[in-house]
Motif scaffolding. Structure first.
Motif, PDB file in Angstrom:
ATOM      1  N   ASP A 178       0.854  -1.197   0.000  1.00 16.65           N
ATOM      2  CA  ASP A 178       0.000   0.000   0.000  1.00 16.65           C
ATOM      3  C   ASP A 178       0.885   1.240   0.000  1.00 16.65           C
ATOM      4  N   PRO A 179       0.457   2.334  -0.569  1.00 18.40           N
ATOM      5  CA  PRO A 179      -0.841   2.551  -1.223  1.00 18.40           C
ATOM      6  C   PRO A 179      -0.726   2.345  -2.733  1.00 18.40           C
ATOM      7  N   PRO A 180      -1.858   2.074  -3.427  1.00 22.66           N
ATOM      8  CA  PRO A 180      -1.814   2.202  -4.887  1.00 22.66           C
ATOM      9  C   PRO A 180      -1.562   3.667  -5.238  1.00 22.66           C
ATOM     10  N   ILE A 181      -0.747   3.909  -6.255  1.00 22.78           N
ATOM     11  CA  ILE A 181      -0.449   5.289  -6.653  1.00 22.78           C
ATOM     12  C   ILE A 181      -0.943   5.489  -8.078  1.00 22.78           C
ATOM     13  N   PHE A 182      -2.100   6.121  -8.182  1.00 23.66           N
ATOM     14  CA  PHE A 182      -2.714   6.334  -9.492  1.00 23.66           C
ATOM     15  C   PHE A 182      -1.952   7.405 -10.260  1.00 23.66           C
ATOM     16  N   ASN A 183      -2.022   7.307 -11.569  1.00 27.05           N
ATOM     17  CA  ASN A 183      -1.377   8.306 -12.430  1.00 27.05           C
ATOM     18  C   ASN A 183      -2.374   9.350 -12.909  1.00 27.05           C
ATOM     19  N   PHE A 184      -3.422   9.519 -12.147  1.00 28.12           N
ATOM     20  CA  PHE A 184      -4.416  10.566 -12.366  1.00 28.12           C
ATOM     21  C   PHE A 184      -5.057  10.785 -11.000  1.00 28.12           C
ATOM     22  N   GLY A 185      -5.637  11.933 -10.786  1.00 26.91           N
ATOM     23  CA  GLY A 185      -6.256  12.128  -9.480  1.00 26.91           C
ATOM     24  C   GLY A 185      -6.652  13.559  -9.225  1.00 26.91           C
ATOM     25  N   VAL A 186      -7.059  13.790  -7.984  1.00 24.64           N
ATOM     26  CA  VAL A 186      -7.564  15.096  -7.576  1.00 24.64           C
ATOM     27  C   VAL A 186      -6.661  15.626  -6.457  1.00 24.64           C
ATOM     28  N   PRO A 187      -6.110  16.838  -6.645  1.00 26.16           N
ATOM     29  CA  PRO A 187      -5.280  17.422  -5.589  1.00 26.16           C
ATOM     30  C   PRO A 187      -6.053  17.523  -4.273  1.00 26.16           C
ATOM     31  N   GLY A 188      -5.341  17.373  -3.182  1.00 28.62           N
ATOM     32  CA  GLY A 188      -5.970  17.504  -1.865  1.00 28.62           C
ATOM     33  C   GLY A 188      -6.691  16.250  -1.396  1.00 28.62           C
ATOM     34  N   THR A 189      -6.585  15.167  -2.179  1.00 26.68           N
ATOM     35  CA  THR A 189      -7.217  13.906  -1.770  1.00 26.68           C
ATOM     36  C   THR A 189      -6.140  12.841  -1.550  1.00 26.68           C
ATOM     37  N   GLY A 190      -6.568  11.734  -0.947  1.00 26.12           N
ATOM     38  CA  GLY A 190      -5.655  10.595  -0.766  1.00 26.12           C
ATOM     39  C   GLY A 190      -4.820  10.742   0.487  1.00 26.12           C
ATOM     40  N   PRO A 191      -4.007   9.718   0.769  1.00 24.50           N
ATOM     41  CA  PRO A 191      -3.191   9.726   1.981  1.00 24.50           C
ATOM     42  C   PRO A 191      -2.185  10.879   1.993  1.00 24.50           C
ATOM     43  N   ILE A 192      -1.813  11.289   3.189  1.00 25.97           N
ATOM     44  CA  ILE A 192      -0.797  12.348   3.343  1.00 25.97           C
ATOM     45  C   ILE A 192       0.564  11.687   3.518  1.00 25.97           C
ATOM     46  N   LEU A 193       1.533  12.153   2.737  1.00 22.71           N
ATOM     47  CA  LEU A 193       2.866  11.536   2.742  1.00 22.71           C
ATOM     48  C   LEU A 193       3.618  11.867   4.031  1.00 22.71           C
ATOM     49  N   LYS A 194       4.395  10.864   4.466  1.00 31.26           N
ATOM     50  CA  LYS A 194       5.232  11.043   5.662  1.00 31.26           C
ATOM     51  C   LYS A 194       6.645  10.557   5.365  1.00 31.26           C
ATOM     52  N   GLU A 195       7.600  11.168   6.030  1.00 29.18           N
ATOM     53  CA  GLU A 195       8.988  10.756   5.847  1.00 29.18           C
ATOM     54  C   GLU A 195       9.137   9.256   6.143  1.00 29.18           C
ATOM     55  N   GLY A 196       9.866   8.561   5.266  1.00 30.96           N
ATOM     56  CA  GLY A 196      10.107   7.131   5.456  1.00 30.96           C
ATOM     57  C   GLY A 196       9.177   6.246   4.649  1.00 30.96           C
ATOM     58  N   MET A 197       8.160   6.841   4.001  1.00 33.32           N
ATOM     59  CA  MET A 197       7.341   6.033   3.086  1.00 33.32           C
ATOM     60  C   MET A 197       8.163   5.764   1.831  1.00 33.32           C
ATOM     61  N   VAL A 198       8.145   4.530   1.369  1.00 35.04           N
ATOM     62  CA  VAL A 198       8.894   4.160   0.150  1.00 35.04           C
ATOM     63  C   VAL A 198       7.878   3.807  -0.934  1.00 35.04           C
TER      64      VAL A 198
END
Ligand code: MG
Ligand code: MG
Length: 249
Positions: A178-198
């Protein structure tokens, strides 16, 4: 759940990524008219094994080869074959995964076979640049949707089709997390990135329709209109103020 990796884990992921990058360095030299995708596969597999790693894709859900080799209208998951010989004017995406001490690196790159058309050059350049349009937004606190939207909007602004059926993904002890990373989307949505996520971020862009078809082998995925397709991918780690590419030398 998106895992946060420790610096010890990131060091192992970086070594896995370096091995993948060594394969791509060699592919830059080897991709040419007359070579088969099986030969390219075997060169990569040898490099991976020589560095104490194993090919991530071999046997994954039954995939038969070390790397994916996707020529022209093949988007992803092309199976290398000794019968598949590269010709001048082809484009080929080579997707390589290596597992080092239990941690994976994943990177795909598209290559020109000899001289290619201006149109194909543009497709490859835009797909490459779409990856970096997304990457330049990556840092702690950003929504993943911002990254996805930047990738998709850039590619579609050229009239290209952005594949929706396949996504990027987290990477760690598993090649796909996780997470799936779509190549299209809406700004301001989805998980918030944190240091150490690969994360493996990987736009797949078609010259024509975004629509796909999977061939009878159950793997080879082509564009429905037979237009060409390009694919670029890096595995990165999110940092406080940016990102670090792991699939590099
Ligand atoms: Mg990949
Ligand atoms: Mg991937």
């Amino acid at each position: 759940m998106i895992e946060i990796k420790s610096e010890r884990e990131i060091a192992l992921l970086k070594e896995a990524g370096r091995i993948v990058a060594l394969c791509h360095e060699e592919m830059k030299k080897q991709v040419r008219p007359g070579i088969s995708t099986k030969e390219l596969n075997d060169i990569c597999e040898k490099i991976i094994l020589e560095h104490g790693a194993t090919p991530s894709f071999k046997g994954y859900n039954g995939f038969p080869s070390a790397v994916c080799a996707s020529i022209n209208e093949v988007i992803v998951h092309g199976i290398p074959s000794s019968k598949q010989i590269l010709k001048q004017g082809d484009i080929i995406a080579i997707d390589i995964g290596a597992c080092y001490k239990g941690y994976h690196g994943d990177s795909a790159w598209s290559y020109a076979v000899g001289a290619i058309s201006k149109k194909d050059e543009l497709l490859m350049q835009v797909t490459h640049d779409a990856l970096f349009k997304g990457l330049e937004l990556v840092r702690e606190g950003v929504h993943l949707g911002d990254v996805s939207a930047a990738i998709g909007n850039y590619a579609t602004s050229f009239g290209f089709g952005v594949v929706e059926e396949f996504t990027g993904h987290g990477v760690g002890r598993n090649i796909h997390e996780d997470p799936p990373i779509f190549n299209f989307g809406v700004p301001g949505t989805g998980p918030i990135l944190k240091e150490g996520m690969v994360l493996a971020i990987e736009p797949m862009v078609n010259a024509g329709t975004r629509k796909v078809r999977i061939l009878a082998d159950g793997w080879t995925t082509v564009t429905r209109d037979k237009s060409k397709s390009a694919h670029f991918e890096h595995t990165i780690v999110v940092r406080k103020n940016g990102y670090e590419i792991l699939t590099t030398l």
